[in-house]
Motif scaffolding. Structure first.
Motif, PDB file in Angstrom:
ATOM      1  N   THR A  50       0.743  -1.278  -0.030  1.00 59.86           N
ATOM      2  CA  THR A  50      -0.049   0.149  -0.139  1.00 59.86           C
ATOM      3  C   THR A  50       1.018   1.247   0.005  1.00 59.86           C
ATOM      4  O   THR A  50       2.053   1.188   0.504  1.00 59.86           O
ATOM      5  CB  THR A  50      -1.107  -0.001   1.081  1.00 59.86           C
ATOM      6  OG1 THR A  50      -0.078  -0.119   2.402  1.00 59.86           O
ATOM      7  CG2 THR A  50      -1.847  -1.149   1.323  1.00 59.86           C
ATOM      8  N   GLN A  51       0.344   2.154  -0.542  1.00 62.87           N
ATOM      9  CA  GLN A  51       0.964   3.523  -0.516  1.00 62.87           C
ATOM     10  C   GLN A  51       1.248   3.861   0.907  1.00 62.87           C
ATOM     11  O   GLN A  51       2.654   4.504   1.256  1.00 62.87           O
ATOM     12  CB  GLN A  51       0.222   4.868  -0.838  1.00 62.87           C
ATOM     13  CG  GLN A  51      -0.010   4.795  -2.613  1.00 62.87           C
ATOM     14  CD  GLN A  51       1.318   4.887  -3.218  1.00 62.87           C
ATOM     15  OE1 GLN A  51       2.367   5.444  -2.992  1.00 62.87           O
ATOM     16  NE2 GLN A  51       1.397   3.904  -4.098  1.00 62.87           N
ATOM     17  N   GLN A  52       0.551   3.533   1.882  1.00 63.39           N
ATOM     18  CA  GLN A  52       1.031   3.941   3.202  1.00 63.39           C
ATOM     19  C   GLN A  52       2.082   3.298   3.874  1.00 63.39           C
ATOM     20  O   GLN A  52       2.788   3.692   4.623  1.00 63.39           O
ATOM     21  CB  GLN A  52      -0.208   3.740   4.245  1.00 63.39           C
ATOM     22  CG  GLN A  52      -1.593   4.564   4.152  1.00 63.39           C
ATOM     23  CD  GLN A  52      -2.269   4.017   2.912  1.00 63.39           C
ATOM     24  OE1 GLN A  52      -2.091   3.164   2.432  1.00 63.39           O
ATOM     25  NE2 GLN A  52      -3.147   5.000   2.514  1.00 63.39           N
ATOM     26  N   THR A 100       7.800   2.471   4.690  1.00 66.17           N
ATOM     27  CA  THR A 100       8.259   1.460   5.808  1.00 66.17           C
ATOM     28  C   THR A 100       8.940   0.449   5.184  1.00 66.17           C
ATOM     29  O   THR A 100       9.946   0.089   5.883  1.00 66.17           O
ATOM     30  CB  THR A 100       7.077   0.922   6.494  1.00 66.17           C
ATOM     31  OG1 THR A 100       6.123   2.113   7.247  1.00 66.17           O
ATOM     32  CG2 THR A 100       7.334   0.301   7.577  1.00 66.17           C
TER      33      THR A 100
END
Length: 359
Positions: free
Chosen positions: A165-167, A171
């Motif tokens: 995901t972009q979020q 990370t």
């Protein structure tokens, strides 16, 4: 006068004779009942028929029509599990003492062993030139940093991630940066490598999907990329690597086993692999289906599964809590699979899969 009591021996004799005739008649009735019972070869005709149907279903699974609710693909997805019906039918055959049912069970046993017997043993051997890992990290993964650390700890030379995901992208990039000097992310799929990458490009799995392109809704526009292709520079020469996450499948009362999106993606990916110029190819990804599924015939005719060639067991990868199918695949061409295994669970609903390959 002395009175002498007498015994009516005639009546007693008749009683004894009647008892003898009754026992004789009962014996005849029992013999008739025993003789009228079906023999072991005639008992359990339903069980014998079910055993034969089970064997034929596994033997002719490719002939099961797929037009109505995708039943053919559904059967092929869970094909190994049909072997569990064998002990159930065997228990019924023994309870009914049916010799015909026991003999009929030889068909599904032999068919199952022919299809999956080779997966029961460990075919791996030590030593490999390259270790590769593929993992659908899960869009709802609550601990992407922990997942990234676990994957980096495997020491894999190539690490393919799907459903980024972009979020969570930042990370993964930050956590894996120390272990992997090179990486690329194309949409929701990415590849981290200890070896240089070149010729990086997305693979459009929605366009040029062959015959299934006609089933693609006109308003379908892929908002994000789900496949990529790159060249990895190794000591033995270039290696073409594909990372893919094919469309999801759904089971609904209205559509049955719905696989339209996945099947379109599979045909487009097969076409891309067919046009590959490199002789050595590795495909890593979540294909949302098993290699037994006819939908992947275009892919499996060009690439072969490392699990089939060098695995230990079935290598089921989904769902993580109780895996029932291997839908996360590592397929190769032009290189030799040395080993294949499933890694421990992360925060994803998929298990990571790994393989060692050699030139």
């Amino acid at each position: 006068m002395v009175q002498v009591d007498t015994v009516d021996t005639g009546q007693g004799g008749a009683g004894h004779r009647d008892t003898g005739r009754g026992t004789w008649r009962a014996g005849i009735r029992r013999a008739i009942r025993i003789a009228s019972r079906p023999g072991p070869w005639k008992r359990g005709p339903v069980l014998a028929a079910l055993a034969l149907l089970l064997g034929l279903l596994m033997l002719l699974h490719a002939k099961i029509p797929n037009g109505t609710g995708g039943i053919g693909s559904l059967v092929e997805t869970f094909l190994p599990w049909f072997g569990l019906f064998v002990p159930v039918l065997l228990a019924g055959a023994l309870w009914r003492r049916s010799a015909s049912a026991v003999v009929a069970l030889l068909l599904p046993v032999l068919v199952w062993l022919n299809l999956f017997g080779g997966l029961l043993g460990d075919k791996s051997h030590p030593g490999s030139d390259l270790t590769v890992v593929s993992h659908n990290v899960g869009a709802d993964n609550p601990d992407p940093a922990g997942t990234a650390r676990d994957l980096a700890a495997t020491g894999a030379d190539l690490l393919a991630l799907e459903e980024i995901t972009q979020q969570a992208r930042g990370t993964y990039e930050k956590t894996l940066a120390k272990a992997y000097k090179y990486h690329t992310v194309q949409g929701t799929v990415g590849l981290w490598s200890k070896l240089p990458l070149s010729d990086i490009r997305p693979v459009d799995t929605e366009m040029d999907a062959g015959p299934l392109a006609a089933t693609k809704p006109a308003d379908v526009k892929l908002a994000y990329n789900r496949a990529l292709r790159t060249t990895v520079a190794t000591d033995h020469g270039p290696l073409a690597v594909y990372v893919a996450h094919l469309g999801s499948v759904r089971v609904t009362p209205r559509t049955g086993f719905w696989t339209d999106s996945r099947d379109r993606n599979a045909q487009a990916l097969a076409k891309a692999v067919a046009g590959e110029k490199n002789e050595r190819v590795v495909l890593l990804g979540d294909l949302n289906g098993t290699t037994d599924d006819r939908a992947f015939a275009g892919i499996t005719s060009q690439l072969h599964s490392v699990q089939d060639a060098a695995g230990d067991g079935f290598g089921f990868s989904w769902p993580a809590k109780f895996p029932v199918a291997r839908i996360d695949q590592i397929l190769v061409h032009g290189v030799k699979p040395d080993s294949s295994w499933v890694l421990p669970a992360t925060g994803s609903d998929h298990l990571p899969v790994a393989a060692g390959i050699s030139w």
